[in-house]
Design a protein around this motif. Structure first.
Motif, short mmCIF file in Angstrom:
data_model
loop_
_atom_site.label_atom_id
_atom_site.label_comp_id
_atom_site.label_asym_id
_atom_site.label_seq_id
_atom_site.Cartn_x
_atom_site.Cartn_y
_atom_site.Cartn_z
N LEU A 40 0.50 -1.30 -9.88
CA LEU A 40 0.61 -2.18 -8.71
C LEU A 40 1.75 -3.19 -8.87
O LEU A 40 2.43 -3.52 -7.90
N GLY B 125 0.83 -1.21 0.00
CA GLY B 125 0.00 0.00 0.00
C GLY B 125 0.86 1.26 0.00
O GLY B 125 0.60 2.22 -0.74
N VAL B 126 1.90 1.25 0.80
CA VAL B 126 2.81 2.41 0.86
C VAL B 126 3.44 2.63 -0.51
O VAL B 126 3.49 3.75 -1.01
N ARG C 30 2.38 1.68 -3.32
CA ARG C 30 1.35 2.06 -4.29
C ARG C 30 1.10 3.57 -4.26
O ARG C 30 0.73 4.16 -5.27
N GLN C 31 1.35 4.19 -3.10
CA GLN C 31 1.18 5.64 -3.00
C GLN C 31 2.11 6.37 -3.98
O GLN C 31 1.78 7.42 -4.48
N THR D 104 -15.55 9.43 0.38
CA THR D 104 -14.80 9.02 -0.80
C THR D 104 -13.98 7.77 -0.46
O THR D 104 -13.42 7.68 0.63
N SER D 105 -13.93 6.86 -1.39
CA SER D 105 -13.15 5.63 -1.15
C SER D 105 -11.65 5.91 -1.25
O SER D 105 -11.23 6.89 -1.88
N VAL D 106 -10.88 5.02 -0.61
CA VAL D 106 -9.40 5.16 -0.62
C VAL D 106 -8.89 5.15 -2.06
O VAL D 106 -8.01 5.92 -2.42
N GLU D 107 -9.49 4.28 -2.85
CA GLU D 107 -8.98 4.15 -4.21
C GLU D 107 -9.27 5.40 -5.04
O GLU D 107 -8.48 5.76 -5.91
N ARG E 49 -4.94 0.87 4.47
CA ARG E 49 -5.08 0.32 3.12
C ARG E 49 -4.00 -0.75 2.90
O ARG E 49 -2.82 -0.54 3.22
N ILE F 217 -9.33 8.38 -3.75
CA ILE F 217 -8.32 9.35 -3.29
C ILE F 217 -6.97 9.02 -3.93
O ILE F 217 -6.24 9.91 -4.36
N GLN F 218 -6.71 7.74 -3.99
CA GLN F 218 -5.45 7.31 -4.62
C GLN F 218 -5.40 7.80 -6.06
O GLN F 218 -4.36 8.27 -6.53
N PHE G 10 -5.63 6.20 4.15
CA PHE G 10 -4.54 5.35 3.68
C PHE G 10 -3.97 4.44 4.77
O PHE G 10 -3.32 3.46 4.46
N ILE H 109 -4.53 11.34 -6.08
CA ILE H 109 -3.09 11.54 -5.82
C ILE H 109 -2.27 11.12 -7.04
O ILE H 109 -1.27 11.76 -7.38
N GLN I 34 -7.47 13.62 6.77
CA GLN I 34 -8.49 12.73 6.19
C GLN I 34 -7.86 11.73 5.24
O GLN I 34 -8.14 10.53 5.29
N PHE J 234 -2.63 -4.00 0.12
CA PHE J 234 -2.74 -4.74 -1.15
C PHE J 234 -2.11 -6.09 -0.93
O PHE J 234 -0.99 -6.17 -0.40
N LEU K 188 -5.23 18.69 -5.51
CA LEU K 188 -6.07 17.58 -5.04
C LEU K 188 -7.53 18.03 -4.91
O LEU K 188 -8.45 17.34 -5.36
N LEU L 142 -13.93 14.44 2.64
CA LEU L 142 -13.47 13.28 1.86
C LEU L 142 -13.98 11.97 2.47
O LEU L 142 -13.68 10.90 1.98
#
Lengths: 186, 269
Positions: free
Chosen positions: A47, A38-39, A41-42, A116-119, B17, A121-122, B14, A125, B9, B19, A171, A113
């Motif tokens: 992926l 996940g980190v 992926r930021q 809003t889903s994490v994805e 989160r 937001i991702q 995150f 970003i 937020q 994977f 953003l 936010l």
């Protein structure tokens, strides 16, 4: 008691992993790899690409495990290694563009936010230029100070600040855009 | 604050989160880890090997060095020492031969003087005695006396030279050069034949001691040598039994006159 037991278990696992015990290494990998992916992926959109960086990071973790002094949390230590691995990769590829670009955005658009889903937001970003994205990730998510970011990326502190400011604005702008699209579709 | 809210937020979103890595992820990492320790092990062996080889080189070096030094030492003893001895010996001999000749000449000059007064006395050859005799030299001999003084000073100089050369190496020789006192009577006595043998010889050839002594004196005058005839006579008597000598008595007597001078000189020193 459970926490202490877990901690002791982790400690013994780390000890074994230092001696190149493959089983212990696998257990540690399985424990932390999802979060660390996940980190990664930021910082990287793809992926699979992120997974490559994850493996690079874990290789560093296991080869430098004897340097871990149990002073902070093991997760925090691994996380620092992951972030550094990603930044090193991006810097090598010259993907970080820290040049100032002017973005015109609407100041009024500030919605919560929370829904809003994490994805999503991702995705927001991901849309940021690399320079903005890294500074935002390091500052907002990893909690680095501007001085630390400046040192890591070899930029001035003021650049770090302006990059962060612009990242936030962008953003917000992108968020409003996204919402509009969502609403229009509805 | 708004922007900070945004940050927080997003951070919250995150935080948890995750994977799930692909199934092959661990396998790939495991392969990479397999490669890593191998390199490390090679490094470990490399260092051990390097250390061992350095140790080996040092050991070989030390052994070679020690062998060399042990080889050199005998050479030093064999080569250097003889050179030292020879050079010193030759120099010393040179001086020994040189000085005494002059000294002997001086001495014999006086001896010849004395000889007319006391024929039977065999001259004692040492420096102190010699000095006493020098005082007895008459006015007629004054010129010669001066000459003697000159020679003496020269002798002293040479003695000094010998001292300098031999001081460091051979002190015994130095002492001999400077202070030796040989009693000529004893010396001659030890080398001469018994009086019986001499008398027998004289009887055989129908000569007596005085006539031979005179012959020696004549020969000494001829060759302009100033040696005590008595000494020559004794030396001659010593070799009487030699067949060659008997056959060529006079001829060898002449040779003996010159030889004897250096022989006596050598003894005195």
């Amino acid at each position: 008691m459970k926490i202490i037991k877990l901690h002791n278990k982790e400690k013994s696992l780390i000890k074994k992993a230092i001696t190149n015990n493959r089983e212990a290494q696998q257990l540690l990998f399985e424990e932390y790899s999802p979060k660390m992916l996940g980190v990664c992926r930021q910082y990287v959109k793809d992926l699979h690409h992120a997974e490559d960086l994850l493996l690079q990071g874990f290789l560093k973790v296991f080869t430098n495990l004897h340097r871990f002094k149990h002073e902070g949390s093991f997760e925090g230590w691994i996380r620092i290694i992951m972030v550094n691995t990603c930044i090193t990769y991006l810097r090598k590829k010259n993907l970080i563009d820290l040049s100032d670009e002017d973005y015109v955005f609407n100041d009024s658009a500030t919605e919560s936010l929370e829904n809003t889903s994490v994805e999503d937001i991702q995705k927001l970003i991901d849309q940021l230029p690399e320079g903005y994205k890294i500074v935002f990730n390091l500052y907002a998510i990893e909690g680095y100070k501007h001085s630390e970011i400046a040192e890591k990326l070899e930029i001035s502190e003021s650049t770090s600040k302006t990059q962060l400011f612009k990242a936030r604005k962008l953003l917000q702008k992108n968020y409003i855009k996204m919402n509009k699209v969502v609403h229009e579709n509805e | 604050m708004k922007t900070n809210k945004l940050d927080q937020q997003i951070k919250k979103k995150f935080e948890n989160r995750t994977f799930e890595p692909s199934a092959s992820a661990w396998e790939r990492l495991s392969v990479q880890l397999d490669e890593q320790p191998k390199q490390k092990k090679i490094g470990w062996f490399f260092y051990i090997g390097a250390a061992a080889s350095i140790l080996l080189l040092v050991t070989i070096g030390v052994q070679l060095f020690s062998k060399d030094s042990s080889d050199f030492k005998p050479i030093k003893e064999v080569v250097v020492k003889p050179v030292d001895k020879n050079s010193i010996d030759s120099k010393i001999e040179e001086f020994i031969n040189e000085i005494p000749v002059e000294e002997a000449l001086v001495k014999e000059e006086i001896d010849a003087d004395e000889f007319s007064k006391s024929e039977d006395k065999i001259v004692v050859k040492n420096n102190i005695y010699k000095k006493k005799r020098q005082k007895k030299v008459t006015d007629k001999r004054q010129n010669k006396g001066l000459a003697i003084v000159d020679v003496k000073s020269e002798v002293d100089k040479k003695k000094q030279q010998i001292e300098n050369i031999t001081k460091a190496s051979i002190t015994k020789i130095k002492n001999k050069n400077t202070k030796i006192k040989v009693n000529a009577d004893d010396l001659l006595f030890s080398v001469t034949h018994t009086s019986q043998e001499v008398e027998q010889y004289y009887a055989k050839y129908n000569v007596d001691r005085d006539s031979i002594l005179n012959t020696i004196k004549i020969e000494l005058k001829k060759s302009d040598l100033k040696v005590n005839p008595n000494t020559i006579l004794v030396e001659v008597e010593r070799t009487i039994d030699d067949n060659d000598f008997q056959n060529n008595f006079l001829k060898l007597l002449k040779n003996r006159v010159s030889n004897i001078a250096s022989a006596i000189a050598f003894r005195n020193n």
